[in-house]
Design a protein around this motif. Structure first.
Motif, PDB file in Angstrom:
ATOM      1  N   MET A 170       0.861  -1.331  -0.027  1.00  0.00           N
ATOM      2  CA  MET A 170       0.068   0.091  -0.022  1.00  0.00           C
ATOM      3  C   MET A 170       0.939   1.229  -0.083  1.00  0.00           C
ATOM      4  O   MET A 170       1.998   1.370   0.855  1.00  0.00           O
ATOM      5  N   ILE A 171       0.542   2.348  -0.752  1.00  0.00           N
ATOM      6  CA  ILE A 171       1.314   3.338  -0.871  1.00  0.00           C
ATOM      7  C   ILE A 171       0.424   4.490  -0.341  1.00  0.00           C
ATOM      8  O   ILE A 171      -0.554   4.495  -0.556  1.00  0.00           O
ATOM      9  N   ALA A 172       1.134   5.161   0.720  1.00  0.00           N
ATOM     10  CA  ALA A 172       0.785   6.857   1.049  1.00  0.00           C
ATOM     11  C   ALA A 172       0.992   7.705   0.158  1.00  0.00           C
ATOM     12  O   ALA A 172       1.980   7.846  -0.353  1.00  0.00           O
ATOM     13  N   ILE A 173       0.063   8.576  -0.384  1.00  0.00           N
ATOM     14  CA  ILE A 173       0.257   9.830  -1.110  1.00  0.00           C
ATOM     15  C   ILE A 173      -0.297  11.172  -0.669  1.00  0.00           C
ATOM     16  O   ILE A 173      -1.475  10.949  -0.047  1.00  0.00           O
ATOM     17  N   ALA A 174       0.219  12.058  -0.810  1.00  0.00           N
ATOM     18  CA  ALA A 174      -0.042  13.313  -0.302  1.00  0.00           C
ATOM     19  C   ALA A 174       0.561  14.450  -0.973  1.00  0.00           C
ATOM     20  O   ALA A 174       1.727  14.121  -1.516  1.00  0.00           O
ATOM     21  N   CYS A 175       0.019  15.566  -1.053  1.00  0.00           N
ATOM     22  CA  CYS A 175       0.521  16.732  -1.480  1.00  0.00           C
ATOM     23  C   CYS A 175       0.183  18.104  -1.022  1.00  0.00           C
ATOM     24  O   CYS A 175      -0.768  18.088   0.095  1.00  0.00           O
ATOM     25  N   ASP A 176       0.844  19.192  -1.274  1.00  0.00           N
ATOM     26  CA  ASP A 176       0.236  20.487  -1.005  1.00  0.00           C
ATOM     27  C   ASP A 176      -0.252  20.814  -2.321  1.00  0.00           C
ATOM     28  O   ASP A 176      -0.552  20.189  -3.275  1.00  0.00           O
ATOM     29  N   HIS A 177      -0.743  22.143  -2.069  1.00  0.00           N
ATOM     30  CA  HIS A 177      -1.371  22.814  -3.375  1.00  0.00           C
ATOM     31  C   HIS A 177      -0.547  23.032  -4.459  1.00  0.00           C
ATOM     32  O   HIS A 177      -1.172  22.775  -5.735  1.00  0.00           O
ATOM     33  N   GLY A 178       0.830  22.853  -4.427  1.00  0.00           N
ATOM     34  CA  GLY A 178       1.505  23.053  -5.582  1.00  0.00           C
ATOM     35  C   GLY A 178       1.928  21.643  -6.075  1.00  0.00           C
ATOM     36  O   GLY A 178       2.269  21.646  -7.279  1.00  0.00           O
ATOM     37  N   GLY A 179       1.114  20.686  -5.596  1.00  0.00           N
ATOM     38  CA  GLY A 179       1.382  19.265  -6.137  1.00  0.00           C
ATOM     39  C   GLY A 179       0.513  18.828  -6.519  1.00  0.00           C
ATOM     40  O   GLY A 179       0.400  17.563  -6.990  1.00  0.00           O
ATOM     41  N   ALA A 207      -4.552   2.766 -12.726  1.00  0.00           N
ATOM     42  CA  ALA A 207      -4.300   2.050 -14.113  1.00  0.00           C
ATOM     43  C   ALA A 207      -3.550   0.769 -14.054  1.00  0.00           C
ATOM     44  O   ALA A 207      -3.818  -0.198 -14.407  1.00  0.00           O
ATOM     45  N   LYS A 208      -2.491   0.729 -13.099  1.00  0.00           N
ATOM     46  CA  LYS A 208      -1.567  -0.234 -12.633  1.00  0.00           C
ATOM     47  C   LYS A 208      -2.151  -1.413 -11.606  1.00  0.00           C
ATOM     48  O   LYS A 208      -1.606  -2.187 -11.012  1.00  0.00           O
ATOM     49  N   GLU A 209      -3.267  -0.833 -10.981  1.00  0.00           N
ATOM     50  CA  GLU A 209      -3.813  -1.438  -9.871  1.00  0.00           C
ATOM     51  C   GLU A 209      -3.020  -1.633  -8.649  1.00  0.00           C
ATOM     52  O   GLU A 209      -2.859  -2.725  -8.113  1.00  0.00           O
ATOM     53  N   ILE A 210      -2.306  -0.536  -8.449  1.00  0.00           N
ATOM     54  CA  ILE A 210      -1.398  -0.336  -7.133  1.00  0.00           C
ATOM     55  C   ILE A 210      -2.327   0.299  -6.139  1.00  0.00           C
ATOM     56  O   ILE A 210      -2.542   1.470  -6.302  1.00  0.00           O
ATOM     57  N   GLY A 211      -2.337  -0.344  -4.896  1.00  0.00           N
ATOM     58  CA  GLY A 211      -3.001   0.225  -3.896  1.00  0.00           C
ATOM     59  C   GLY A 211      -2.354   1.526  -3.303  1.00  0.00           C
ATOM     60  O   GLY A 211      -1.302   1.434  -2.989  1.00  0.00           O
ATOM     61  N   TYR A 212      -3.224   2.307  -2.785  1.00  0.00           N
ATOM     62  CA  TYR A 212      -2.776   3.375  -2.376  1.00  0.00           C
ATOM     63  C   TYR A 212      -3.866   3.977  -1.317  1.00  0.00           C
ATOM     64  O   TYR A 212      -4.957   3.777  -1.490  1.00  0.00           O
ATOM     65  N   GLU A 213      -3.314   4.999  -0.406  1.00  0.00           N
ATOM     66  CA  GLU A 213      -4.224   5.669   0.362  1.00  0.00           C
ATOM     67  C   GLU A 213      -3.950   7.304   0.088  1.00  0.00           C
ATOM     68  O   GLU A 213      -2.682   7.573   0.288  1.00  0.00           O
ATOM     69  N   ASP A 214      -5.002   7.916  -0.142  1.00  0.00           N
ATOM     70  CA  ASP A 214      -4.665   9.573  -0.602  1.00  0.00           C
ATOM     71  C   ASP A 214      -4.804   9.987   1.008  1.00  0.00           C
ATOM     72  O   ASP A 214      -6.074  10.288   1.509  1.00  0.00           O
ATOM     73  N   GLN A 249       3.540   8.975   9.181  1.00  0.00           N
ATOM     74  CA  GLN A 249       2.894   8.357  10.288  1.00  0.00           C
ATOM     75  C   GLN A 249       2.329   7.042   9.624  1.00  0.00           C
ATOM     76  O   GLN A 249       2.269   6.125  10.356  1.00  0.00           O
ATOM     77  N   ALA A 250       1.632   7.096   8.508  1.00  0.00           N
ATOM     78  CA  ALA A 250       1.200   5.896   7.917  1.00  0.00           C
ATOM     79  C   ALA A 250       2.365   4.914   7.550  1.00  0.00           C
ATOM     80  O   ALA A 250       1.887   3.830   7.727  1.00  0.00           O
ATOM     81  N   ILE A 251       3.283   5.247   7.337  1.00  0.00           N
ATOM     82  CA  ILE A 251       4.312   4.320   6.942  1.00  0.00           C
ATOM     83  C   ILE A 251       4.766   3.662   8.468  1.00  0.00           C
ATOM     84  O   ILE A 251       4.909   2.632   8.438  1.00  0.00           O
ATOM     85  N   THR A 252       5.279   4.696   9.334  1.00  0.00           N
ATOM     86  CA  THR A 252       5.683   4.285  10.666  1.00  0.00           C
ATOM     87  C   THR A 252       4.597   3.397  11.351  1.00  0.00           C
ATOM     88  O   THR A 252       5.231   2.615  12.285  1.00  0.00           O
ATOM     89  N   GLN A 253       3.392   3.635  11.210  1.00  0.00           N
ATOM     90  CA  GLN A 253       2.443   2.975  11.891  1.00  0.00           C
ATOM     91  C   GLN A 253       2.127   1.528  11.364  1.00  0.00           C
ATOM     92  O   GLN A 253       1.209   0.855  11.705  1.00  0.00           O
ATOM     93  N   GLY A 254       2.777   1.317   9.925  1.00  0.00           N
ATOM     94  CA  GLY A 254       2.483   0.251   9.293  1.00  0.00           C
ATOM     95  C   GLY A 254       1.513   0.077   8.486  1.00  0.00           C
ATOM     96  O   GLY A 254       0.913  -0.893   7.805  1.00  0.00           O
ATOM     97  N   LYS A 255       0.628   1.299   8.241  1.00  0.00           N
ATOM     98  CA  LYS A 255      -0.692   1.099   7.423  1.00  0.00           C
ATOM     99  C   LYS A 255      -0.177   1.291   6.000  1.00  0.00           C
ATOM    100  O   LYS A 255      -0.964   0.708   4.997  1.00  0.00           O
ATOM    101  N   CYS A 256       1.009   1.764   5.540  1.00  0.00           N
ATOM    102  CA  CYS A 256       1.361   1.808   4.329  1.00  0.00           C
ATOM    103  C   CYS A 256       2.940   1.403   4.277  1.00  0.00           C
ATOM    104  O   CYS A 256       3.592   1.462   5.337  1.00  0.00           O
TER     105      CYS A 256
END
Length: 141
Positions: free
Chosen positions: A1-10, A23-30, A50-57
């Motif tokens: 699972m991939i954690a993804i986030a951005c600010d307004h510039g991204g 498209a690649k059916e790669i799981g993620y949490e936005d 935190q999503a990574i260090t807590q083991g969610k992603c």
């Protein structure tokens, strides 16, 4: 699972990357942000970290205007190794040698075509596990 986030510039680049992940059916949490309205990037770096260090992603992708600020913020989080990558060689090397767990990108400096190739390289490269690299990573702690 991939954690993804951005600010307004991204925000726009994040939408391109999400399309690729779908498209690649790669799981993620936005983890946001969800519009071009001005926000503070450290908040989103913390959410992904935190999503990574807590083991969610397992890994994360963070995007701000340049990728610099959000990578600095992410690297303040223990056990996060965020790498700002502007080319595929760097994305491959940081996974092989640094076992980076967060990819940072600049939405205002990296076009979507290149960004997708960088994401693909980052996600598709495993850590080498070589003793010399393990030793160096441990020294970061």
């Amino acid at each position: 699972m991939i954690a993804i986030a951005c600010d307004h510039g991204g925000y726009e680049l994040k939408q391109e990357i999400i399309s690729y992940l779908n498209a690649k059916e790669i799981g993620y949490e936005d983890y946001g942000c969800y519009s071009k309205a001005s926000v503070d990037y450290p908040y989103y770096a913390k959410e992904v970290g935190q999503a990574i260090t807590q083991g969610k992603c397992e890994k994360g992708i963070l995007i701000c205007g340049t990728g610099i600020g959000i990578s600095i913020a992410a690297n303040k989080i223990p056990d996060i190794r965020a790498a700002l990558c502007t080319d595929c060689f760097s994305a491959e090397a940081t996974r092989l040698h640094n076992n980076a767990n967060v990819l940072a990108l600049g939405g205002r400096v990296t076009g979507p075509g290149l960004a997708i190739k960088i994401v693909e390289t980052f996600l598709g490269t495993d850590f080498s596990g070589e003793e010399r690299h393990l030793k160096r990573i441990q020294m970061l702690d």
